[in-house]
Design an enzyme around this catalytic site. Structure first.
Site, PDB file in Angstrom:
ATOM      1  N   CYS A  77       7.146  26.601   2.588  1.00  0.00           N
ATOM      2  CA  CYS A  77       7.105  25.789   3.807  1.00  0.00           C
ATOM      3  C   CYS A  77       7.816  26.506   4.955  1.00  0.00           C
ATOM      4  O   CYS A  77       7.340  27.533   5.422  1.00  0.00           O
ATOM      5  CB  CYS A  77       7.694  24.402   3.518  1.00  0.00           C
ATOM      6  SG  CYS A  77       7.228  23.213   4.774  1.00  0.00           S
ATOM      7  N   HIS A 172       5.000  22.238  -1.206  1.00  0.00           N
ATOM      8  CA  HIS A 172       6.276  22.222  -1.946  1.00  0.00           C
ATOM      9  C   HIS A 172       6.026  22.214  -3.448  1.00  0.00           C
ATOM     10  O   HIS A 172       5.742  21.162  -4.018  1.00  0.00           O
ATOM     11  CB  HIS A 172       7.096  20.994  -1.547  1.00  0.00           C
ATOM     12  CG  HIS A 172       7.687  21.101  -0.182  1.00  0.00           C
ATOM     13  ND1 HIS A 172       8.888  21.714   0.065  1.00  0.00           N
ATOM     14  CD2 HIS A 172       7.209  20.713   1.016  1.00  0.00           C
ATOM     15  CE1 HIS A 172       9.149  21.692   1.354  1.00  0.00           C
ATOM     16  NE2 HIS A 172       8.137  21.090   1.964  1.00  0.00           N
ATOM     17  N   GLU A 174       8.201  22.542  -5.711  1.00  0.00           N
ATOM     18  CA  GLU A 174       9.385  22.058  -6.441  1.00  0.00           C
ATOM     19  C   GLU A 174       9.370  20.553  -6.674  1.00  0.00           C
ATOM     20  O   GLU A 174      10.130  20.055  -7.489  1.00  0.00           O
ATOM     21  CB  GLU A 174      10.655  22.484  -5.700  1.00  0.00           C
ATOM     22  CG  GLU A 174      10.917  21.826  -4.344  1.00  0.00           C
ATOM     23  CD  GLU A 174      10.207  22.499  -3.168  1.00  0.00           C
ATOM     24  OE1 GLU A 174       9.124  23.088  -3.365  1.00  0.00           O
ATOM     25  OE2 GLU A 174      10.731  22.412  -2.037  1.00  0.00           O
ATOM     26  N   SER A 227      38.366   9.128 -15.549  1.00  0.00           N
ATOM     27  CA  SER A 227      38.095   7.777 -15.067  1.00  0.00           C
ATOM     28  C   SER A 227      37.373   6.944 -16.111  1.00  0.00           C
ATOM     29  O   SER A 227      37.225   5.752 -15.945  1.00  0.00           O
ATOM     30  CB  SER A 227      37.206   7.877 -13.830  1.00  0.00           C
ATOM     31  OG  SER A 227      35.951   8.419 -14.216  1.00  0.00           O
ATOM     32  N   GLY A 229      34.311   7.800 -16.697  1.00  0.00           N
ATOM     33  CA  GLY A 229      32.935   8.138 -16.335  1.00  0.00           C
ATOM     34  C   GLY A 229      32.478   9.398 -17.066  1.00  0.00           C
ATOM     35  O   GLY A 229      33.261  10.051 -17.761  1.00  0.00           O
ATOM     36  N   VAL A 230      31.191   9.696 -16.914  1.00  0.00           N
ATOM     37  CA  VAL A 230      30.594  10.814 -17.644  1.00  0.00           C
ATOM     38  C   VAL A 230      31.220  12.152 -17.226  1.00  0.00           C
ATOM     39  O   VAL A 230      31.658  12.941 -18.071  1.00  0.00           O
ATOM     40  CB  VAL A 230      29.075  10.877 -17.376  1.00  0.00           C
ATOM     41  CG1 VAL A 230      28.431  11.976 -18.190  1.00  0.00           C
ATOM     42  CG2 VAL A 230      28.427   9.545 -17.675  1.00  0.00           C
ATOM     43  N   ASP A 231      31.284  12.397 -15.926  1.00  0.00           N
ATOM     44  CA  ASP A 231      31.682  13.730 -15.463  1.00  0.00           C
ATOM     45  C   ASP A 231      33.105  14.090 -15.884  1.00  0.00           C
ATOM     46  O   ASP A 231      33.351  15.163 -16.423  1.00  0.00           O
ATOM     47  CB  ASP A 231      31.583  13.830 -13.932  1.00  0.00           C
ATOM     48  CG  ASP A 231      30.211  13.407 -13.435  1.00  0.00           C
ATOM     49  OD1 ASP A 231      29.275  13.396 -14.259  1.00  0.00           O
ATOM     50  OD2 ASP A 231      30.085  13.086 -12.246  1.00  0.00           O
ATOM     51  N   ASP A 473      29.562 -34.939 -15.856  1.00  0.00           N
ATOM     52  CA  ASP A 473      29.307 -35.923 -14.809  1.00  0.00           C
ATOM     53  C   ASP A 473      29.987 -35.565 -13.507  1.00  0.00           C
ATOM     54  O   ASP A 473      29.903 -36.300 -12.537  1.00  0.00           O
ATOM     55  CB  ASP A 473      29.811 -37.307 -15.261  1.00  0.00           C
ATOM     56  CG  ASP A 473      28.904 -37.830 -16.359  1.00  0.00           C
ATOM     57  OD1 ASP A 473      27.712 -37.450 -16.353  1.00  0.00           O
ATOM     58  OD2 ASP A 473      29.399 -38.573 -17.231  1.00  0.00           O
TER      59      ASP A 473
END
Ligand code: XMP
Length: 536
Positions: A77, A172, A174, A227, A229-231, A473
């Site tokens: 491009c 593109h 990609e 944390s 978390g994954v990372d 009630d």
């Protein structure tokens, strides 16, 4: 290695992805990179797309030395236009931006040249569907090039040099909308550049462990925040595998984590994964600093700054302990185990790196995302980032190879400021508790229905409004929970998730029955844009 020069296209990182999917190592650098400053010799160069026009006075340009490197070049491009611009072709502003699918007709190259159709589109047939997204296009061929592909509206949709391995394509390859695009990239990097196809995740782990050991030496110590978390978990496990207990992980309980999160992470990291972890309960300090605060950016700032304070205190304790041990460690063997804390581990991923290396500077801030990036300013530590070359799903496969259990590896992302940005009013221990319980039920039911992995992120939000209800009630007047679930590739855009009705019904009835203070549940059906994923 393939060198990808980035002109700022939103798709640039996908080119890197496609190369790695062919097991070829690729590096993405800003288009303004000076080639004599490269610390590797690329076997080929790809010029990315760009939101700019080559004729715009502010538009970025490549170091012209790239055309004298003697290696194959593929311009995509804007990259095609940049190549033409450098090699004296003519680029015109199209009457209209072309955006969408096009049918590419592949033309035979010039007989007897090495660069014709046979190389770039070898074995890909006479036609293929491609994705176009551009304003400018070529009006005339640069000198010594010929056409190898065209569409109804683009007579020079793919071109090749008559004698050198230079190619330009207007579409593109990609993006997944060009179904055979990955193969086109493969033809370029494998057949034309002759790159070795030996980049694998287990090879990456071995090399990275060796590199970490070399950096840290026989005694250096590393600290890092986790944390849950994954990372951060994957980075911590990798570090532990490389240097054992010379890596110290710290988890700060900020009082706005999910239900029992600190205990769960402690068990998993310390017991299951063997990582040397200290959990610091700082919830009282965080909650007292958050008292009465409703503004989301203010909440983020308080949590970010308090996190840094606590982390630095803990790091100082570990450093003091390390120094003491170092002095005591009289024997040679003792010395080898002990040393100074010199490094800070960060689980930075490739998309963060791309954002910061781009020549454009970071994009406009919609929300300030809290990361531990603020830490280094005041600490005399050097940064170690073992995941900096990886994309999220690559980190997940790395985690699996390191033996991290699947439910953790596939966990949805959780924001640094935690439940504080999911409690729309003031944050108090009571409000946190209500949200934790509702969120726990929500996620439990999603897992039970087998839907967790097809949702990108799901969570509950506690609204600061009360509504009327009836129980037995009696009339009730209690708060409202909003449920959010989205599907997203990269969280830049997201669609709301369509639940089976019976799952929603079960979640709603469990929340209103089991969580005191809630008498009403709503489901958020907004996409991003115009909404964001989080409510704050
Ligand atoms: P938004 O709400 O911006 O969310 O559409 C996109 C993704 O980013 C996460 N997010 C954050 N993550 N600190 C974080 O670490 C933050 O302050 C923050 N705000 C949003 C959000 O959970 C989603 O995955």
């Amino acid at each position: 290695t393939i060198l990808i020069l980035d002109f700022g296209s939103q798709y640039s990182h996908l080119i890197t992805r496609r190369c790695r999917e062919h097991q070829v190592y690729a590096e993405l650098l800003p288009c303004t990179t000076k080639l004599d400053e490269l610390n590797f010799k690329p076997k080929g160069v790809i010029l990315s797309g760009s939101p700019y026009s080559v004729y715009h006075p502010d538009s970025p340009h490549v170091d012209p030395a790239v055309f004298d490197l003697g290696v194959p070049i593929l311009g995509i491009c804007y990259g095609l236009q940049e190549m033409a611009w450098n090699l004296k072709g003519e680029v015109t502003q199209s009457d209209h931006r072309e955006y969408g699918f096009a049918q590419l007709q592949i033309k035979r190259g010039i007989e007897g040249t090495s660069t014709g159709v046979d190389a770039l589109f070898e074995g890909l047939g006479d036609e293929m569907q491609v994705w176009m997204s551009h304003g400018d296009q070529l009006a005339a061929m640069p000198q010594d090039f010929h056409v190898v592909g065209l569409t109804n509206t683009a007579p020079f949709a793919a071109i090749a040099h008559n004698s050198k391995p230079f190619y330009g394509i207007q579409f593109h390859p990609e993006v997944t909308h060009s179904p055979r695009g990955k193969e086109v990239i493969g033809r370029f990097i494998v057949n034309i550049c002759k790159c070795r196809t030996d980049w694998t995740m287990s090879g990456f782990i071995d090399k990275e462990i060796e590199r970490i050991r070399e950096i840290c030496g026989p005694t250096g110590r590393v600290i890092g925040a986790v944390s849950g978390g994954v990372d951060s978990t994957v980075a911590a496990k990798l570090m532990h595998t490389a240097i054992g207990d010379r890596f110290h992980a710290i988890m700060v309980d900020n009082g706005v984590l999910r239900l029992n999160e600190a205990t769960k992470v402690n068990t998993m990291l310390n017991k299951d994964l063997g990582v040397n972890l200290t959990v610091v309960d700082a919830s009282s300090l965080f909650l007292s600093r958050l008292e009465g605060v409703e503004d989301p950016e203010q909440k983020r700032k308080i949590i970010g700054n308090t996190f840094i304070n606590i982390f630095e205190e803990e790091a100082a304790k570990i450093e003091a302990m390390a120094e003491e041990e170092e002095e005591e460690g009289g024997t040679q063997e003792g010395k080898e185990k002990k040393g100074k804390v010199e490094w800070l581990l960060q689980g930075t991923l490739y998309p963060d790196v791309i954002e910061s290396i781009s020549f454009k500077g970071p994009s406009a801030t919609i929300k300030t995302h809290h990361n531990v990036g603020g830490l280094l300013k005041d600490m005399k530590l050097k940064l170690i980032e073992p995941l900096r070359e990886l994309f999220k799903d690559e980190v997940r496969s790395l985690g699996r190879l390191l033996g991290i259990p699947a439910p953790l590896v596939n966990r949805h992302p959780f924001p640094g400021p935690g439940l504080a940005i999911r409690i729309l009013g003031p944050v108090t221990r009571e409000q946190v508790k209500i949200l934790q319980l509702a969120d726990e039920i929500y996620i439990e039911e999603i897992r039970r229905a087998g839907l967790y992995d097809e949702i990108s992120q799901a969570f509950a939000v506690l609204l600061p409004v009360k509504a009327v209800g009836v129980m037995g009630d009696a009339r009730t007047y209690e708060q409202v929970i909003a449920l959010r679930a989205v599907q997203s590739e990269d969280f830049m855009t997201a669609d709301w998730y369509v639940f089976p009705a019976d799952v929603l019904r079960r979640i709603s009835s469990r929340i209103t029955n089991e969580v005191k203070g809630i008498n009403r549940v709503t489901y958020d059906i907004s996409s991003k844009p115009p909404a964001t994923v989080e409510w704050l």
